[in-house]
Design a protein around this motif. Structure first.
Motif, PDB file in Angstrom:
ATOM      1  N   THR A  62       0.807  -1.222   0.000  1.00  0.00           N
ATOM      2  CA  THR A  62       0.000   0.000   0.000  1.00  0.00           C
ATOM      3  C   THR A  62       0.841   1.274   0.000  1.00  0.00           C
ATOM      4  N   LEU A  63       2.127   1.152   0.285  1.00  0.00           N
ATOM      5  CA  LEU A  63       2.974   2.348   0.313  1.00  0.00           C
ATOM      6  C   LEU A  63       3.174   3.007  -1.056  1.00  0.00           C
ATOM      7  N   PRO A  64       3.425   2.262  -2.147  1.00  0.00           N
ATOM      8  CA  PRO A  64       3.878   2.917  -3.373  1.00  0.00           C
ATOM      9  C   PRO A  64       2.963   3.978  -3.962  1.00  0.00           C
ATOM     10  N   PHE A  65       1.666   3.704  -4.123  1.00  0.00           N
ATOM     11  CA  PHE A  65       0.821   4.626  -4.884  1.00  0.00           C
ATOM     12  C   PHE A  65       0.743   6.007  -4.241  1.00  0.00           C
ATOM     13  N   GLY A  66       0.143   6.108  -3.072  1.00  0.00           N
ATOM     14  CA  GLY A  66      -0.046   7.413  -2.448  1.00  0.00           C
ATOM     15  C   GLY A  66       1.248   8.095  -2.073  1.00  0.00           C
ATOM     16  N   SER A  67       2.201   7.314  -1.589  1.00  0.00           N
ATOM     17  CA  SER A  67       3.439   7.900  -1.073  1.00  0.00           C
ATOM     18  C   SER A  67       4.350   8.386  -2.192  1.00  0.00           C
ATOM     19  N   LEU A  68       4.493   7.593  -3.263  1.00  0.00           N
ATOM     20  CA  LEU A  68       5.310   8.048  -4.395  1.00  0.00           C
ATOM     21  C   LEU A  68       4.683   9.265  -5.062  1.00  0.00           C
ATOM     22  N   THR A  69       3.347   9.284  -5.127  1.00  0.00           N
ATOM     23  CA  THR A  69       2.651  10.431  -5.706  1.00  0.00           C
ATOM     24  C   THR A  69       2.885  11.684  -4.874  1.00  0.00           C
ATOM     25  N   ALA A  70       2.683  11.558  -3.566  1.00  0.00           N
ATOM     26  CA  ALA A  70       2.871  12.705  -2.679  1.00  0.00           C
ATOM     27  C   ALA A  70       4.307  13.218  -2.742  1.00  0.00           C
ATOM     28  N   LEU A  71       5.262  12.316  -2.685  1.00  0.00           N
ATOM     29  CA  LEU A  71       6.671  12.723  -2.666  1.00  0.00           C
ATOM     30  C   LEU A  71       7.070  13.421  -3.956  1.00  0.00           C
ATOM     31  N   ASP A  72       6.632  12.912  -5.092  1.00  0.00           N
ATOM     32  CA  ASP A  72       6.999  13.531  -6.365  1.00  0.00           C
ATOM     33  C   ASP A  72       6.449  14.953  -6.458  1.00  0.00           C
ATOM     34  N   PHE A  73       5.198  15.153  -6.067  1.00  0.00           N
ATOM     35  CA  PHE A  73       4.617  16.499  -6.121  1.00  0.00           C
ATOM     36  C   PHE A  73       5.290  17.436  -5.118  1.00  0.00           C
ATOM     37  N   GLY A 102      -0.690  16.591 -13.471  1.00  0.00           N
ATOM     38  CA  GLY A 102      -0.256  15.637 -14.477  1.00  0.00           C
ATOM     39  C   GLY A 102       0.409  14.410 -13.885  1.00  0.00           C
ATOM     40  N   PRO A 103       0.931  13.527 -14.722  1.00  0.00           N
ATOM     41  CA  PRO A 103       1.516  12.270 -14.249  1.00  0.00           C
ATOM     42  C   PRO A 103       2.762  12.500 -13.409  1.00  0.00           C
ATOM     43  N   ILE A 104       3.013  11.555 -12.523  1.00  0.00           N
ATOM     44  CA  ILE A 104       4.194  11.650 -11.667  1.00  0.00           C
ATOM     45  C   ILE A 104       5.313  10.781 -12.218  1.00  0.00           C
ATOM     46  N   ALA A 105       6.499  11.020 -11.711  1.00  0.00           N
ATOM     47  CA  ALA A 105       7.646  10.170 -12.027  1.00  0.00           C
ATOM     48  C   ALA A 105       7.890   9.226 -10.856  1.00  0.00           C
ATOM     49  N   GLU A 106       7.642   7.936 -11.058  1.00  0.00           N
ATOM     50  CA  GLU A 106       7.944   6.945 -10.023  1.00  0.00           C
ATOM     51  C   GLU A 106       9.404   6.541 -10.166  1.00  0.00           C
ATOM     52  N   THR A 107      10.186   6.719  -9.116  1.00  0.00           N
ATOM     53  CA  THR A 107      11.607   6.392  -9.191  1.00  0.00           C
ATOM     54  C   THR A 107      12.006   5.450  -8.065  1.00  0.00           C
ATOM     55  N   LEU A 108      13.014   4.643  -8.357  1.00  0.00           N
ATOM     56  CA  LEU A 108      13.550   3.728  -7.345  1.00  0.00           C
ATOM     57  C   LEU A 108      14.168   4.516  -6.196  1.00  0.00           C
ATOM     58  N   GLU A 109      14.778   5.646  -6.513  1.00  0.00           N
ATOM     59  CA  GLU A 109      15.375   6.498  -5.482  1.00  0.00           C
ATOM     60  C   GLU A 109      14.313   6.946  -4.471  1.00  0.00           C
ATOM     61  N   ASN A 110      13.153   7.362  -4.962  1.00  0.00           N
ATOM     62  CA  ASN A 110      12.089   7.796  -4.056  1.00  0.00           C
ATOM     63  C   ASN A 110      11.511   6.634  -3.267  1.00  0.00           C
ATOM     64  N   LEU A 111      11.394   5.469  -3.901  1.00  0.00           N
ATOM     65  CA  LEU A 111      10.883   4.293  -3.184  1.00  0.00           C
ATOM     66  C   LEU A 111      11.829   3.913  -2.045  1.00  0.00           C
ATOM     67  N   ASN A 112      13.122   3.939  -2.307  1.00  0.00           N
ATOM     68  CA  ASN A 112      14.093   3.624  -1.259  1.00  0.00           C
ATOM     69  C   ASN A 112      14.091   4.671  -0.149  1.00  0.00           C
ATOM     70  N   PHE A 113      13.883   5.929  -0.518  1.00  0.00           N
ATOM     71  CA  PHE A 113      13.779   7.003   0.477  1.00  0.00           C
ATOM     72  C   PHE A 113      12.598   6.748   1.405  1.00  0.00           C
ATOM     73  N   LEU A 114      11.454   6.385   0.845  1.00  0.00           N
ATOM     74  CA  LEU A 114      10.266   6.099   1.643  1.00  0.00           C
ATOM     75  C   LEU A 114      10.469   4.869   2.520  1.00  0.00           C
ATOM     76  N   ALA A 115      11.168   3.878   1.985  1.00  0.00           N
ATOM     77  CA  ALA A 115      11.458   2.673   2.777  1.00  0.00           C
ATOM     78  C   ALA A 115      12.310   3.017   3.991  1.00  0.00           C
ATOM     79  N   GLU A 116      13.289   3.906   3.812  1.00  0.00           N
ATOM     80  CA  GLU A 116      14.144   4.324   4.934  1.00  0.00           C
ATOM     81  C   GLU A 116      13.339   5.054   6.003  1.00  0.00           C
TER      82      GLU A 116
END
Length: 319
Positions: A129-140, A263-277
């Motif tokens: 459940t983390l990726p969708f909302g969290s990657l979207t929020a972080l990118d914006f 508009g669309p967001i950029a999902e990145t591995l860097e941001n996913l790892n940041f959220l995991a930390e």
């Protein structure tokens, strides 16, 4: 393997349980036995479709990819011969992106996808459940270039994106006002909101405060009502913008020089790892409202589309 398909556009009832052959990974792919996925606004908007222009990108008469779902957690159970990043037995989580395909017991993805090792501090439901909302929020938030002590008001703060945005903007040092229904006040305060108000309060004539960032998560307030509360030189974020909103926002940006992000967001591995930390060290919490088995996907879609969920809805695939 079991999958949920949407063979045509329409109401949640178009979703069907089917049996498909389990895929085999190509040379650069890993196969993931999916433990959990989630249902979010992108899923039901594609299924509906809403807006109808979705058809131009995902299929005119029906979805080219009938298996929806964009976020997963699970275990790697096979790897292609050229794979070096993952091995059988790895617990992973992440996003399938525009490939979708998460409403299934297994999926094959390139090892270069936005997927990473699931920290031991996170559960499989949290990972899914983390990726969708969290990657979207972080990118914006990154697009806003948010600074410490700036003020931000988050409209739809109890949503998947909203609950993530509260925590992330607090992490970056902002002063956060959360807008949600009164029943969710305690939730958003527990996530770090400095101030709370309900939707009636946001739209009332007595609300004349302005903010450095107005962060609209759910696409339910008009652009003029948001601009009314934007500080000169501030940034308006439209996470759930319709195509009509996007055209209006682009015109306002061009003619009035107001900074509007959409508009669309950029999902990145860097941001996913940041959220995991952040999740590992306890700074970030994934909010889960309800869970459903894969076989009850119709009910899950009905609940999410109704627009009253708190945070995220998880689907249990492997028990």
């Amino acid at each position: 393997m079991k999958v949920i398909t949407a063979r045509k556009y329409g109401t949640p009832e178009v979703l069907r349980l089917e049996e498909w052959e389990t895929p085999s990974p190509k040379k650069n792919e890993i196969r993931i036995k999916i433990y959990n996925t989630s249902v979010n606004s992108a899923d039901w908007r594609l299924r509906k479709p809403d807006p109808k222009l979705v058809r131009l990108f995902f299929g005119i008469t029906k979805l080219r990819q009938p298996i929806l779902g964009g976020s997963i957690s699970g275990v790697v159970d096979a790897v292609g011969e050229n794979v070096t990043k993952f091995q059988v037995g790895d617990k992973i989580f992440g996003s399938t992106g525009l490939r979708m395909g998460a409403y299934a017991e297994s999926i094959c993805l390139p090892e270069s996808s936005v997927i990473t090792i699931l920290p031991k501090e996170m559960s499989f439901p949290e990972g899914a459940t983390l990726p969708f909302g969290s990657l979207t929020a972080l990118d914006f938030i990154q697009k806003c270039n948010l600074q410490k002590n700036q003020t931000i008001i988050i409209y739809g703060a109890s949503s998947s994106v909203g609950t993530a945005a509260i925590q992330l903007t607090k992490h970056f040092g902002a002063i956060v006002t959360a807008v949600c229904s009164k029943g969710n006040f305690e939730l958003v305060k527990s996530l770090g909101a400095d101030f709370v108000m309900d939707y009636e309060g946001f739209h009332s004539e007595s609300h004349n405060k302005t903010y450095d960032v107005v962060f609209e998560c759910v696409g339910k307030s008009s652009i003029p009502s948001n601009l009314k509360h934007l500080t000169k030189g501030g940034v308006l974020v439209l996470v759930g913008a319709s195509f009509k909103d996007m055209f209006q926002a682009a015109w306002i940006s061009l003619t009035k020089k107001i900074n509007i992000k959409f508009g669309p967001i950029a999902e990145t591995l860097e941001n996913l790892n940041f959220l995991a930390e952040l999740t590992k060290n306890g700074t970030f919490k994934v909010v889960i409202d309800k869970s459903y088995p894969l076989e009850e996907m119709v009910e899950a879609h009905l609940y999410v589309e109704a627009g009253h969920k708190k945070g995220n809805v998880v689907i249990n695939i492997t028990v």
